[in-house]
Design an enzyme around this catalytic site. Structure first.
Site, PDB file in Angstrom:
ATOM      1  N   LYS A 121       0.855  -1.211   0.000  1.00  0.00           N
ATOM      2  CA  LYS A 121       0.000   0.000   0.000  1.00  0.00           C
ATOM      3  C   LYS A 121       0.881   1.248   0.000  1.00  0.00           C
ATOM      4  CE  LYS A 121      -1.791   1.516   4.062  1.00  0.00           C
ATOM      5  NZ  LYS A 121      -1.461   2.901   4.403  1.00  0.00           N
ATOM      6  N   ASN A 122       1.923   1.238   0.856  1.00  0.00           N
ATOM      7  CA  ASN A 122       2.709   2.455   1.014  1.00  0.00           C
ATOM      8  C   ASN A 122       3.746   2.672  -0.074  1.00  0.00           C
ATOM      9  OD1 ASN A 122       1.102   2.946   3.178  1.00  0.00           O
ATOM     10  ND2 ASN A 122       2.601   2.370   4.726  1.00  0.00           N
ATOM     11  N   ASP A 144       5.440  19.867   8.609  1.00  0.00           N
ATOM     12  CA  ASP A 144       6.433  20.957   8.568  1.00  0.00           C
ATOM     13  C   ASP A 144       7.667  20.598   7.749  1.00  0.00           C
ATOM     14  OD1 ASP A 144       6.633  19.108  10.676  1.00  0.00           O
ATOM     15  OD2 ASP A 144       8.066  20.351  11.744  1.00  0.00           O
ATOM     16  N   VAL A 177       8.507   6.517  16.860  1.00  0.00           N
ATOM     17  CA  VAL A 177       8.186   7.225  15.612  1.00  0.00           C
ATOM     18  C   VAL A 177       6.996   8.149  15.787  1.00  0.00           C
ATOM     19  CG1 VAL A 177       7.440   6.909  13.208  1.00  0.00           C
ATOM     20  CG2 VAL A 177       9.186   5.392  14.200  1.00  0.00           C
ATOM     21  N   ARG A 187      -4.102  10.921   4.712  1.00  0.00           N
ATOM     22  CA  ARG A 187      -2.926  11.794   4.863  1.00  0.00           C
ATOM     23  C   ARG A 187      -2.009  11.717   3.655  1.00  0.00           C
ATOM     24  NH1 ARG A 187       0.647  14.094   8.520  1.00  0.00           N
ATOM     25  NH2 ARG A 187       2.830  13.646   8.071  1.00  0.00           N
ATOM     26  N   ARG A 236       0.105  14.917  13.315  1.00  0.00           N
ATOM     27  CA  ARG A 236       0.985  14.484  12.225  1.00  0.00           C
ATOM     28  C   ARG A 236       1.254  15.695  11.329  1.00  0.00           C
ATOM     29  NH1 ARG A 236      -1.104   8.881   9.979  1.00  0.00           N
ATOM     30  NH2 ARG A 236       0.955   8.770   9.022  1.00  0.00           N
ATOM     31  N   PRO A 237       2.140  16.580  11.810  1.00  0.00           N
ATOM     32  CA  PRO A 237       2.418  17.811  11.064  1.00  0.00           C
ATOM     33  C   PRO A 237       3.072  17.512   9.717  1.00  0.00           C
ATOM     34  CG  PRO A 237       3.961  17.534  12.867  1.00  0.00           C
ATOM     35  CD  PRO A 237       2.951  16.451  13.014  1.00  0.00           C
ATOM     36  N   ARG A 283      -8.869  -0.240   4.506  1.00  0.00           N
ATOM     37  CA  ARG A 283      -7.936   0.780   3.987  1.00  0.00           C
ATOM     38  C   ARG A 283      -6.562   0.162   3.756  1.00  0.00           C
ATOM     39  NH1 ARG A 283      -7.271   6.038   7.361  1.00  0.00           N
ATOM     40  NH2 ARG A 283      -5.692   6.214   5.762  1.00  0.00           N
ATOM     41  N   ASP A 334       4.456   0.316  12.212  1.00  0.00           N
ATOM     42  CA  ASP A 334       3.161  -0.226  11.788  1.00  0.00           C
ATOM     43  C   ASP A 334       2.935  -1.649  12.291  1.00  0.00           C
ATOM     44  OD1 ASP A 334       3.096   1.424   8.528  1.00  0.00           O
ATOM     45  OD2 ASP A 334       2.729   2.124  10.558  1.00  0.00           O
ATOM     46  N   CYS A 392      -4.658  12.033  13.213  1.00  0.00           N
ATOM     47  CA  CYS A 392      -5.398  10.768  13.281  1.00  0.00           C
ATOM     48  C   CYS A 392      -5.066  10.135  14.634  1.00  0.00           C
ATOM     49  CB  CYS A 392      -5.018   9.852  12.131  1.00  0.00           C
ATOM     50  SG  CYS A 392      -3.328   9.333  12.274  1.00  0.00           S
TER      51      CYS A 392
HETATM   52  C1  EPZ Z   1       4.323   6.713   6.430  1.00  0.00           C
HETATM   53  O1  EPZ Z   1       3.591   7.773   7.037  1.00  0.00           O
HETATM   54  C2  EPZ Z   1       3.351   5.547   6.329  1.00  0.00           C
HETATM   55  N1  EPZ Z   1       2.240   5.916   5.455  1.00  0.00           N
HETATM   56  C3  EPZ Z   1       2.855   5.160   7.708  1.00  0.00           C
HETATM   57  O2  EPZ Z   1       2.009   4.010   7.565  1.00  0.00           O
HETATM   58  C4  EPZ Z   1       4.056   4.785   8.572  1.00  0.00           C
HETATM   59  O3  EPZ Z   1       3.605   4.525   9.890  1.00  0.00           O
HETATM   60  C5  EPZ Z   1       5.062   5.950   8.599  1.00  0.00           C
HETATM   61  O4  EPZ Z   1       5.434   6.310   7.251  1.00  0.00           O
HETATM   62  C6  EPZ Z   1       6.337   5.590   9.369  1.00  0.00           C
HETATM   63  O5  EPZ Z   1       6.952   4.486   8.776  1.00  0.00           O
HETATM   64  C7  EPZ Z   1       2.431   5.920   4.120  1.00  0.00           C
HETATM   65  O6  EPZ Z   1       3.504   5.620   3.621  1.00  0.00           O
HETATM   66  C8  EPZ Z   1       1.240   6.282   3.276  1.00  0.00           C
HETATM   67  P1  EPZ Z   1       6.547  10.000   8.589  1.00  0.00           P
HETATM   68  P2  EPZ Z   1       4.229   9.273   7.086  1.00  0.00           P
HETATM   69  O7  EPZ Z   1       6.491  11.261   7.791  1.00  0.00           O
HETATM   70  O8  EPZ Z   1       4.934   9.545   5.826  1.00  0.00           O
HETATM   71  C9  EPZ Z   1       6.597  13.196  12.100  1.00  0.00           C
HETATM   72  C10 EPZ Z   1       0.004   2.784   7.729  1.00  0.00           C
HETATM   73  O9  EPZ Z   1      -0.653   2.267   8.660  1.00  0.00           O
HETATM   74  N2  EPZ Z   1       6.581  14.208  11.033  1.00  0.00           N
HETATM   75  O10 EPZ Z   1       7.750   9.118   8.494  1.00  0.00           O
HETATM   76  O11 EPZ Z   1       3.143  10.195   7.521  1.00  0.00           O
HETATM   77  C11 EPZ Z   1       5.262  12.474  12.208  1.00  0.00           C
HETATM   78  O12 EPZ Z   1       4.372  13.220  13.019  1.00  0.00           O
HETATM   79  C12 EPZ Z   1       0.605   4.168   7.901  1.00  0.00           C
HETATM   80  O13 EPZ Z   1       0.202   2.231   6.606  1.00  0.00           O
HETATM   81  C13 EPZ Z   1       6.733  15.545  11.376  1.00  0.00           C
HETATM   82  O14 EPZ Z   1       6.866  15.885  12.552  1.00  0.00           O
HETATM   83  O15 EPZ Z   1       5.275   9.077   8.277  1.00  0.00           O
HETATM   84  C14 EPZ Z   1       5.638  11.172  12.851  1.00  0.00           C
HETATM   85  O16 EPZ Z   1       5.740  11.315  14.246  1.00  0.00           O
HETATM   86  C15 EPZ Z   1       0.365   4.702   9.287  1.00  0.00           C
HETATM   87  N3  EPZ Z   1       6.706  16.484  10.395  1.00  0.00           N
HETATM   88  C16 EPZ Z   1       7.037  10.895  12.272  1.00  0.00           C
HETATM   89  O17 EPZ Z   1       7.515  12.152  11.770  1.00  0.00           O
HETATM   90  C17 EPZ Z   1       6.565  16.150   9.063  1.00  0.00           C
HETATM   91  O18 EPZ Z   1       6.583  17.048   8.190  1.00  0.00           O
HETATM   92  C18 EPZ Z   1       7.034   9.866  11.151  1.00  0.00           C
HETATM   93  O19 EPZ Z   1       6.249  10.390  10.123  1.00  0.00           O
HETATM   94  C19 EPZ Z   1       6.408  14.776   8.746  1.00  0.00           C
HETATM   95  C20 EPZ Z   1       6.431  13.825   9.735  1.00  0.00           C
END
Ligand code: EPZ
Length: 414
Positions: free
Chosen positions: A20-21, A122, A323, A90, A119-120, A393, A301, A114
């Site tokens: 999916k990802n 930034d 994470v 997202r 989940r910013p 999903r 995950d 969520c």
């Molecule tokens: C991806 O989400 C995955 N989703 C998530 O899977 C997965 O849990 C996550 O990566 C971590 O491996 C998809 O690929 C569609 P991140 P993503 O940006 O990209 C913080 C599932 O169940 N952060 O690596 O949103 C954030 O808040 C989903 O399939 C910032 O602070 O993850 C989090 O604490 C759930 N600012 C951490 O980083 C930002 O601009 C990891 O987020 C971006 C992220």
């Protein structure tokens, strides 16, 4: 709602679908070109349908043929993404970079938070600004403009999967080279880079950074998605928690190294080959400590499903979630099933119990839902897991694949 009659040992083989990802960023990469992009091994999931609805709204034509997507068109892209679709998922935020790079302008709603906590985005906005975009956030939406993005060095103070993908997508059409320092290295990110390379961008992984040199225009491509390591890990844990014997077909063992290491420590027998992994669950797991971590660390995950497994261990396990700020949606429902878990800060202390009891529980996100189904499979008696839409999903044919393994599960609509 899913009804589960627990107590059955799961045994057999289960085919693993495309990731999916990996599918979601690949679908948004098709916005970068007007030529056909053919994607194979695409899982039929609600989140994939949401991404396809979004790119259709933006001007792309999409045809599904079995597990293959053919995406074409989009000479003129609409630069405003419908807020409803972005709020629903997202990952829709990944259309920002491609729209900006193709149309010079983009308006995308800020993605909702969520159950995992805030989940910013930034890092996404910081990176696009470094590539020359002017960005304002107004009425809950990001409005970005850039005549032409220019490659730049961007340091991420966390190896964010989404921010790395956002910068790879934008950098593919930016002038010159973009260097992302401290990028995410998840297999799904590497898969996206592979697709962008086929479309004509130059991508090189270079130690602590990834480099992408953009082109004026990108071509079409044909690409097969990697298998879903999280789906595979979920079924292996279903075998482990029911002291059964499950073999996943298709997933790459190397993508599951952290999970397999901890399953062995818990007393599971683990075997694997080129494209299969088999786990035999112990009669009672040993307690195991672990922390989630960016790849190749233990995937966040799989933290909720692994905790479900450890609720039956003969002792205390300490689980640290590094994470997300609050990935504990599975804890309350597991307590209802008789588990003993204490949360303090980002640490879950799991005191193993002999047996879980069946209950009617509610899933709050995809992986918490998976954890509750696994717990229900182990609890003798009838359990009900509401919030099945979360499971749809993220897991293709979840009930059907579990039934193939001997599980007594029925989907009764939400
Ligand atoms: C991806 O989400 C995955 N989703 C998530 O899977 C997965 O849990 C996550 O990566 C971590 O491996 C998809 O690929 C569609 P991140 P993503 O940006 O990209 C913080 C599932 O169940 N952060 O690596 O949103 C954030 O808040 C989903 O399939 C910032 O602070 O993850 C989090 O604490 C759930 N600012 C951490 O980083 C930002 O601009 C990891 O987020 C971006 C992220």
């Amino acid at each position: 709602m899913i009804k589960v009659r627990g107590g059955e040992r799961l045994c057999g083989e289960v085919p693993i679908s495309g990731a999916k990802n990996a599918a979601l960023p690949a679908i948004f990469a098709s916005l970068l070109t007007t030529e056909p992009v053919i994607i194979h091994n695409v899982p039929r999931l609600a989140d994939v349908e949401t991404a396809l609805d979004l790119i259709r709204n933006l001007g792309k034509e999409v045809v599904w043929r079995a597990e293959t997507l053919e995406i074409r068109g989009g000479e003129e892209l609409c630069w405003e993404a419908p807020a409803e679709l972005v709020q629903r998922m997202r990952a829709s935020f990944l259309c920002l970079g491609p729209l900006l790079a193709r149309a010079g302008k983009a308006k995308v709603a800020m993605p909702g938070g969520c159950a995992l906590g805030p989940r910013p985005v930034d890092f996404h906005l910081y990176g696009l600004a470094k590539l020359g975009a002017s960005i304002i956030v107004k009425d809950g939406a990001v409005v970005a403009e850039a005549a032409r993005l220019r490659g730049h060095m961007v340091y991420l103070d966390f190896p964010s999967v989404g921010a790395t993908e956002q910068l790879l997508l934008a950098g593919a059409l930016a002038e010159g080279e973009t260097v992302v320092i401290n990028p995410a290295r998840e297999p799904e990110v590497v898969d996206l880079a592979e697709l962008l390379r086929k479309m004509g961008a130059e991508v090189a992984w270079d130690g602590d950074r990834v480099r992408i040199r953009g082109r004026e225009t990108l071509g079409g491509a044909e690409h097969t998605l990697i298998p879903d390591r999280i789906e595979a890990g979920t079924y292996l844990l279903a075998g482990a928690i029911t002291h059964g014997r499950v073999r996943t077909i298709g997933a790459k063992p190397r993508h599951l190294a952290a999970l397999l290491d901890r399953l062995s420590l818990a007393g599971c027998e683990v075997e694997f080959g080129e494209n299969w992994v088999e786990v035999r669950g112990p009669t009672r797991p040993k307690p195991v400590d672990f922390r989630t971590w960016p790849y190749p660390g233990f995937p966040t995950d799989l933290q909720p499903p692994m905790v479900a497994f450890l609720t039956l261990a003969e002792g205390r396990s300490t689980v640290t979630e590094t994470v997300y700020a609050a990935r504990f949606g599975h804890v309350e429902p597991l307590l209802q099933m008789g588990a003993k878990i204490q949360v303090s800060g980002n640490v879950q202390v799991v005191e193993g119990v002999e047996q879980l009891r069946p209950a009617a529980v509610e899933a709050t996100d995809i992986r918490a839902g998976a954890a509750l189904v696994l717990a229900a499979l182990a609890a003798p008696g009838e359990s009900y897991v509401r919030g099945e839409h979360h499971l749809r999903r993220g897991y293709e044919s979840f009930g059907e694949k579990l039934r193939r393994l001997g599980a007594k599960v029925w989907e009764e609509g939400d």
